[in-house]
Design a protein around this motif. Structure first.
Motif, PDB file in Angstrom:
ATOM      1  N   TRP A  86      16.501  -2.759  -4.245  1.00 49.33           N
ATOM      2  CA  TRP A  86      16.698  -1.314  -4.369  1.00 49.33           C
ATOM      3  C   TRP A  86      16.634  -0.878  -5.835  1.00 49.33           C
ATOM      4  CZ3 TRP A  86      16.136   2.203  -0.832  1.00 49.33           C
ATOM      5  CH2 TRP A  86      16.254   1.835   0.506  1.00 49.33           C
ATOM      6  N   THR A  87      15.430  -0.820  -6.349  1.00 47.74           N
ATOM      7  CA  THR A  87      15.218  -0.354  -7.716  1.00 47.74           C
ATOM      8  C   THR A  87      15.447   1.161  -7.757  1.00 47.74           C
ATOM      9  OG1 THR A  87      12.878   0.078  -7.305  1.00 47.74           O
ATOM     10  CG2 THR A  87      13.477  -2.142  -8.115  1.00 47.74           C
ATOM     11  N   PRO A  88      15.633   1.726  -8.942  1.00 49.75           N
ATOM     12  CA  PRO A  88      15.739   3.190  -9.053  1.00 49.75           C
ATOM     13  C   PRO A  88      14.523   3.896  -8.446  1.00 49.75           C
ATOM     14  CG  PRO A  88      16.453   2.179 -11.092  1.00 49.75           C
ATOM     15  CD  PRO A  88      15.888   1.073 -10.238  1.00 49.75           C
ATOM     16  N   GLU A  89      13.335   3.294  -8.577  1.00 51.53           N
ATOM     17  CA  GLU A  89      12.122   3.897  -8.016  1.00 51.53           C
ATOM     18  C   GLU A  89      12.169   3.915  -6.490  1.00 51.53           C
ATOM     19  OE1 GLU A  89      11.514   2.562 -12.076  1.00 51.53           O
ATOM     20  OE2 GLU A  89      12.114   1.385 -10.323  1.00 51.53           O
ATOM     21  N   ARG A  90      12.681   2.854  -5.871  1.00 50.83           N
ATOM     22  CA  ARG A  90      12.772   2.822  -4.409  1.00 50.83           C
ATOM     23  C   ARG A  90      13.831   3.805  -3.905  1.00 50.83           C
ATOM     24  NH1 ARG A  90      11.461  -2.595  -5.104  1.00 50.83           N
ATOM     25  NH2 ARG A  90       9.403  -3.014  -4.236  1.00 50.83           N
ATOM     26  N   ARG A  91      14.927   3.916  -4.617  1.00 49.99           N
ATOM     27  CA  ARG A  91      15.954   4.898  -4.239  1.00 49.99           C
ATOM     28  C   ARG A  91      15.367   6.308  -4.272  1.00 49.99           C
ATOM     29  NH1 ARG A  91      21.726   2.787  -5.707  1.00 49.99           N
ATOM     30  NH2 ARG A  91      21.313   0.578  -5.898  1.00 49.99           N
ATOM     31  N   GLU A  92      14.645   6.614  -5.323  1.00 54.37           N
ATOM     32  CA  GLU A  92      14.021   7.935  -5.431  1.00 54.37           C
ATOM     33  C   GLU A  92      12.963   8.127  -4.351  1.00 54.37           C
ATOM     34  OE1 GLU A  92      13.692  11.713  -6.332  1.00 54.37           O
ATOM     35  OE2 GLU A  92      15.201  10.391  -7.229  1.00 54.37           O
ATOM     36  N   ALA A  93      12.192   7.084  -4.060  1.00 52.72           N
ATOM     37  CA  ALA A  93      11.169   7.162  -3.013  1.00 52.72           C
ATOM     38  C   ALA A  93      11.801   7.445  -1.646  1.00 52.72           C
ATOM     39  CB  ALA A  93      10.356   5.870  -2.964  1.00 52.72           C
ATOM     40  N   PHE A  94      12.947   6.830  -1.372  1.00 52.49           N
ATOM     41  CA  PHE A  94      13.664   7.068  -0.118  1.00 52.49           C
ATOM     42  C   PHE A  94      14.029   8.545   0.006  1.00 52.49           C
ATOM     43  CE2 PHE A  94      17.528   7.323   2.424  1.00 52.49           C
ATOM     44  CZ  PHE A  94      17.289   6.468   3.489  1.00 52.49           C
ATOM     45  N   VAL A 133      21.126   1.139   0.877  1.00 55.03           N
ATOM     46  CA  VAL A 133      21.257   0.237  -0.269  1.00 55.03           C
ATOM     47  C   VAL A 133      22.264  -0.863   0.040  1.00 55.03           C
ATOM     48  CG1 VAL A 133      22.057   0.100  -2.670  1.00 55.03           C
ATOM     49  CG2 VAL A 133      20.512   1.945  -1.963  1.00 55.03           C
ATOM     50  N   GLU A 134      23.349  -0.506   0.702  1.00 55.08           N
ATOM     51  CA  GLU A 134      24.400  -1.477   1.022  1.00 55.08           C
ATOM     52  C   GLU A 134      24.005  -2.425   2.146  1.00 55.08           C
ATOM     53  OE1 GLU A 134      28.715  -1.419   3.233  1.00 55.08           O
ATOM     54  OE2 GLU A 134      28.178   0.330   2.038  1.00 55.08           O
ATOM     55  N   GLY A 135      23.231  -1.930   3.125  1.00 55.71           N
ATOM     56  CA  GLY A 135      23.070  -2.728   4.332  1.00 55.71           C
ATOM     57  C   GLY A 135      21.666  -2.949   4.853  1.00 55.71           C
ATOM     58  N   ALA A 136      20.636  -2.635   4.066  1.00 56.12           N
ATOM     59  CA  ALA A 136      19.274  -2.832   4.558  1.00 56.12           C
ATOM     60  C   ALA A 136      18.360  -3.227   3.413  1.00 56.12           C
ATOM     61  CB  ALA A 136      18.755  -1.552   5.218  1.00 56.12           C
ATOM     62  N   ASP A 137      17.353  -3.974   3.740  1.00 51.99           N
ATOM     63  CA  ASP A 137      16.301  -4.273   2.780  1.00 51.99           C
ATOM     64  C   ASP A 137      15.416  -3.029   2.666  1.00 51.99           C
ATOM     65  OD1 ASP A 137      13.381  -5.282   2.222  1.00 51.99           O
ATOM     66  OD2 ASP A 137      14.719  -6.913   1.605  1.00 51.99           O
ATOM     67  N   PRO A 138      14.892  -2.737   1.489  1.00 49.09           N
ATOM     68  CA  PRO A 138      14.005  -1.571   1.386  1.00 49.09           C
ATOM     69  C   PRO A 138      12.852  -1.599   2.389  1.00 49.09           C
ATOM     70  CG  PRO A 138      14.548  -2.373  -0.798  1.00 49.09           C
ATOM     71  CD  PRO A 138      15.109  -3.368   0.186  1.00 49.09           C
ATOM     72  N   LEU A 139      12.337  -2.785   2.719  1.00 47.44           N
ATOM     73  CA  LEU A 139      11.236  -2.869   3.680  1.00 47.44           C
ATOM     74  C   LEU A 139      11.672  -2.501   5.095  1.00 47.44           C
ATOM     75  CD1 LEU A 139       9.394  -6.054   2.411  1.00 47.44           C
ATOM     76  CD2 LEU A 139       8.670  -3.660   2.182  1.00 47.44           C
ATOM     77  N   ASP A 140      12.989  -2.483   5.357  1.00 47.97           N
ATOM     78  CA  ASP A 140      13.483  -2.035   6.662  1.00 47.97           C
ATOM     79  C   ASP A 140      13.371  -0.523   6.804  1.00 47.97           C
ATOM     80  OD1 ASP A 140      14.287  -4.647   7.238  1.00 47.97           O
ATOM     81  OD2 ASP A 140      16.399  -4.267   6.728  1.00 47.97           O
ATOM     82  N   VAL A 141      13.350   0.190   5.675  1.00 51.33           N
ATOM     83  CA  VAL A 141      13.488   1.645   5.733  1.00 51.33           C
ATOM     84  C   VAL A 141      12.396   2.413   4.999  1.00 51.33           C
ATOM     85  CG1 VAL A 141      15.985   1.452   6.027  1.00 51.33           C
ATOM     86  CG2 VAL A 141      15.058   1.744   3.752  1.00 51.33           C
ATOM     87  N   LEU A 142      11.539   1.715   4.258  1.00 54.57           N
ATOM     88  CA  LEU A 142      10.482   2.345   3.466  1.00 54.57           C
ATOM     89  C   LEU A 142       9.179   1.568   3.605  1.00 54.57           C
ATOM     90  CD1 LEU A 142      12.155   2.931  -0.034  1.00 54.57           C
ATOM     91  CD2 LEU A 142      11.300   4.706   1.493  1.00 54.57           C
ATOM     92  N   PRO A 153       6.060  -0.465   2.072  1.00 54.27           N
ATOM     93  CA  PRO A 153       6.041  -1.350   0.902  1.00 54.27           C
ATOM     94  C   PRO A 153       5.648  -0.584  -0.362  1.00 54.27           C
ATOM     95  CG  PRO A 153       4.837  -2.330   2.736  1.00 54.27           C
ATOM     96  CD  PRO A 153       5.160  -0.918   3.130  1.00 54.27           C
ATOM     97  N   MET A 154       6.261  -0.982  -1.469  1.00 52.08           N
ATOM     98  CA  MET A 154       5.966  -0.388  -2.776  1.00 52.08           C
ATOM     99  C   MET A 154       5.734  -1.514  -3.773  1.00 52.08           C
ATOM    100  SD  MET A 154       8.926   2.550  -3.115  1.00 52.08           S
ATOM    101  CE  MET A 154       8.485   2.898  -4.815  1.00 52.08           C
ATOM    102  N   ASP A 155       4.927  -1.224  -4.775  1.00 53.99           N
ATOM    103  CA  ASP A 155       4.756  -2.174  -5.869  1.00 53.99           C
ATOM    104  C   ASP A 155       6.047  -2.264  -6.670  1.00 53.99           C
ATOM    105  OD1 ASP A 155       2.101  -2.715  -5.232  1.00 53.99           O
ATOM    106  OD2 ASP A 155       1.337  -1.113  -6.524  1.00 53.99           O
ATOM    107  N   GLY A 156       6.213  -3.377  -7.353  1.00 54.44           N
ATOM    108  CA  GLY A 156       7.376  -3.550  -8.205  1.00 54.44           C
ATOM    109  C   GLY A 156       8.251  -4.691  -7.738  1.00 54.44           C
ATOM    110  N   PRO A 157       9.336  -4.934  -8.476  1.00 57.39           N
ATOM    111  CA  PRO A 157      10.234  -6.024  -8.115  1.00 57.39           C
ATOM    112  C   PRO A 157      10.936  -5.726  -6.785  1.00 57.39           C
ATOM    113  CG  PRO A 157      11.167  -4.717  -9.896  1.00 57.39           C
ATOM    114  CD  PRO A 157       9.780  -4.201  -9.660  1.00 57.39           C
ATOM    115  N   PRO A 158      11.404  -6.751  -6.100  1.00 53.40           N
ATOM    116  CA  PRO A 158      12.087  -6.540  -4.821  1.00 53.40           C
ATOM    117  C   PRO A 158      13.436  -5.857  -5.026  1.00 53.40           C
ATOM    118  CG  PRO A 158      12.229  -8.837  -5.472  1.00 53.40           C
ATOM    119  CD  PRO A 158      11.336  -8.162  -6.471  1.00 53.40           C
TER     120      PRO A 158
END
Length: 167
Positions: free
Chosen positions: A45-53, A27-36, A38-43
């Motif tokens: 680290w949304t709560p949904e992306r954190r949970e997906a990680f 969350v501090e140092g990477a874009d979600p697309l660097d580590v996950l 692609p997911m639907d939704g706003p760009p």
């Protein structure tokens, strides 16, 4: 952390405690697309992306009933700076080892990714892999240079970059 030497870089097997810390680094140092994927939704680290990680790593690396991937935190001087994974894929009689490495923005440019990649290639070789495979985005020129520097063939596609190294 002014510079990273080989003796300071460590791959530590992922566990539940480290997973929570790894998410904080992502969350501090990477874009979600660097580590996950692609997911639907706003760009961002949304709560949904954190949970997906967390769900992704628990399912694929930590749960003994569903794990298919070996995962590590990348640490420099005891500080987590990124993550790495190896996933074997059986293709007939051969095994491809798919790799994923990411390093937080604030730790990039110090040779960490190359050290980790070389270490993972050795692990894939020792594990019986016939081919080491890594993918990245077309704009990630550093990853493309890194894979070329370890002898991989880099294939540009319209929607990404695949690299492979026979091992």
């Amino acid at each position: 952390m002014s510079g990273a030497s080989d003796s300071e870089i460590v791959l530590t097997p992922l566990d539940e405690e480290a997973l929570v810390r790894l998410l904080d680094v992502a969350v501090e140092g990477a874009d979600p697309l660097d580590v996950l994927p692609p997911m639907d939704g706003p760009p961002g680290w949304t709560p949904e992306r954190r949970e997906a990680f967390l769900t992704f790593h628990r399912r694929n690396s930590l749960d003994p009933d569903t794990a298919t991937t070996t995962a590590w935190t990348i640490q420099v001087g005891g500080t987590i700076v990124g993550g790495a994974r190896l996933h074997p894929v059986h293709r007939g009689k051969s095994v491809e080892i798919e790799a994923q490495v990411w390093v937080a923005r604030w730790a990039r440019g110090r040779g960490i990714g190359k050290w980790v990649t070389e270490t993972l290639i050795d692990a894939a070789r020792e594990g019986g892999g016939g081919r080491y495979v890594a993918s990245t985005t077309t704009d990630n020129k550093a990853a493309q240079r890194l894979m070329k520097s370890v002898g991989a063939n880099v294939d540009l596609r319209e929607d990404g970059v695949d690299s492979h190294l026979e091992i």
